[in-house]
Scaffold this active site. Sequence first.
Site, mmCIF file in Angstrom:
data_model
loop_
_atom_site.group_PDB
_atom_site.id
_atom_site.type_symbol
_atom_site.label_atom_id
_atom_site.label_comp_id
_atom_site.label_asym_id
_atom_site.label_seq_id
_atom_site.Cartn_x
_atom_site.Cartn_y
_atom_site.Cartn_z
ATOM 1 N N GLY A 1 28.328 3.674 26.809
ATOM 2 C CA GLY A 1 28.989 3.287 25.567
ATOM 3 C C GLY A 1 30.367 3.905 25.471
ATOM 4 N N CYS B 1 25.268 7.348 31.742
ATOM 5 C CA CYS B 1 26.576 7.655 31.159
ATOM 6 C C CYS B 1 26.410 8.151 29.719
ATOM 7 C CB CYS B 1 27.486 6.423 31.247
ATOM 8 S SG CYS B 1 29.242 6.784 30.945
ATOM 9 N N TYR B 2 26.849 7.369 28.710
ATOM 10 C CA TYR B 2 26.674 7.787 27.320
ATOM 11 C C TYR B 2 25.199 8.031 27.021
ATOM 12 C CZ TYR B 2 26.981 7.794 22.204
ATOM 13 O OH TYR B 2 26.896 8.134 20.881
ATOM 14 N N HIS C 1 27.335 5.036 37.072
ATOM 15 C CA HIS C 1 26.828 3.701 36.722
ATOM 16 C C HIS C 1 26.150 3.060 37.927
ATOM 17 C CE1 HIS C 1 28.575 3.163 32.670
ATOM 18 N NE2 HIS C 1 29.450 4.045 33.106
ATOM 19 N N GLU D 1 24.541 0.301 37.963
ATOM 20 C CA GLU D 1 24.485 -1.155 37.831
ATOM 21 C C GLU D 1 25.656 -1.873 38.495
ATOM 22 O OE1 GLU D 1 26.465 0.264 33.925
ATOM 23 O OE2 GLU D 1 25.062 1.011 35.444
ATOM 24 N N ASP E 1 23.701 -25.513 33.209
ATOM 25 C CA ASP E 1 23.003 -24.959 32.040
ATOM 26 C C ASP E 1 22.289 -26.037 31.234
ATOM 27 O OD1 ASP E 1 24.216 -22.614 32.891
ATOM 28 O OD2 ASP E 1 25.893 -22.834 31.506
ATOM 29 N N LYS F 1 23.335 -16.374 34.352
ATOM 30 C CA LYS F 1 23.614 -17.580 35.124
ATOM 31 C C LYS F 1 22.791 -17.658 36.412
ATOM 32 C CE LYS F 1 26.670 -20.345 34.674
ATOM 33 N NZ LYS F 1 26.720 -21.700 34.084
#
Length: 544
Positions: A87, A114-115, A201, A203, A259, A399
């Site tokens: 964050g 992180c945060y 991080h 990710e 989509d 997606k």
Amino acid sequence: MSRLSPTEATSLGHGSSLPAGQPVEELALEREVATDEVVVLDYGGQYSQLIARRVRELGVFSELLPHHVGVDEVRKRKPKGLILSGGPASVYAEGAPRLDPELLELGIPVLGICYGMQALVLTLGGKVEGAEVGEFGRSQLTVGEHGRLLAGTPDTQACWMSHRDTVYEAPEGFTALASSTESPVAALEDVERGLYGIQFHPEVVHTPYGQHVLTTFLEDIAGASRTWSAANIIDEQVEAIRKQVGDSKVICGLSGGVDSSVAALLVHKAVGDQLTCVFVDHGMMRQDEGEQVIRAFRDQFHVPLVAVDAEERFLERLKGVSEPEAKRKAIGAEFIRVFEEEAAKIGDAKFLVQGTLYSDVIESGGGTGAATIKSHHNVGGLPDDMEFQLVEPLRALFKDEVRAVGAELGLPEKFVWRQPFPGPGLAIRVVGGEATKERLDTLRAADFILQDEIRKAGLYRELWQSFCVLPDIRTVGVQGDERTYGYVVAIRAVTSDDAMTADWARLPYDLLEQIASRMINEIREVNRVVLDITSKPPGTIEWE
């Protein structure tokens, strides 16, 4: 010709303006099948949704919930684990999001990132302070003890950091596992309590062992079964659609993109001929696209479909409109009016299917305190007086998950891998001016040349998106010893993993030369071609 080497731009900016997430009732998937789940609490990180996406990639279902959701909401989901996101705030600042201590008493493993790690440390009595020097971008992680969380990773490894506050002392009962240049404590764990934290991080692709760390947390620590798949999504959403719709008639706004196509096939699988697809040709499609969509759904999928030629009414609605948000809202409202008219013709259909994705919702600013980056015509562009009840089976999906579902449903590859195309169509690529028929035709011709050359070069699948933009400006040129005063066409081509971040594509020079030459020679109205080399952030993929 040289091949393109796509990259993923996932640098994390401190203090992002992107929204922290959606209300729980808007984002939660209707889930009937018992699959293990890991909850990600969003503390406002710019790429919090990327954590949830990575978890799903590893085969574990994950939902992103706002940090203030409450212990009871988390408990009722019976998650196998809890992840606290990054964050933009400082944990000790007034008004900063706090970690509810009760979340640490649920008896499930917790991973702070992180945060999220800083909030965990501060809550349990550790020391978090602002550092003299921030740590942004690539950093070197030095592992002192691998413990349980970092088992199987090297003693030194690259990682991606994005913080100014730093953990200086771990709380009582924790073991400090690693440090970095500016972080005395960059990873820690309390195995007995099942509490873990990392400053970096995992990710993002710039942390090479990030997926390994997440796998360790999900599988070895949380004990989650990695059974989440496209087939699960189909089974659960078919059941949810049947429950929502009952025996009512349904229409689907079909554009032909992946989509709306996947959403249509999902609903058709659930309710059969209760569904009628409505394809609206608003005069802003790509060349020959409308015919391809109609032929595929009528002849191949045998889905009831109504095709509406609405070019004149949309162009009339857009007369004098140049501001991008006004364009999107005008187009969104006109779509609904067409759908209402067609619904009345087929017997008062009460439900409208849309191929809304999670990224659409994020950028349209649907959550509390969320910033509107741009209103998608199918989210922020919907009129307030709309009477349809929305059916959005893809609303909480990324997606890549939608494409996997499409492939599972038998959608042809050319549809599954079709590059994203905005619902408002070419109108929002006529930038800074009115989308007149002349401008749309010019842009359509330029886009056809771009796509033709991209496909010939074998680069179509390597690009997330490639398209042309027509700014409302003209420039002086010379052709055949005569002065010209023509349009500028801007080429936009990006690589991306999920559309939340994107890097401009390094197209080969000889390809760019061929594209520009064809546009100028084949389109009389064009005399200049330029290339957009802006990444996201700071720009967006579309210009409007």
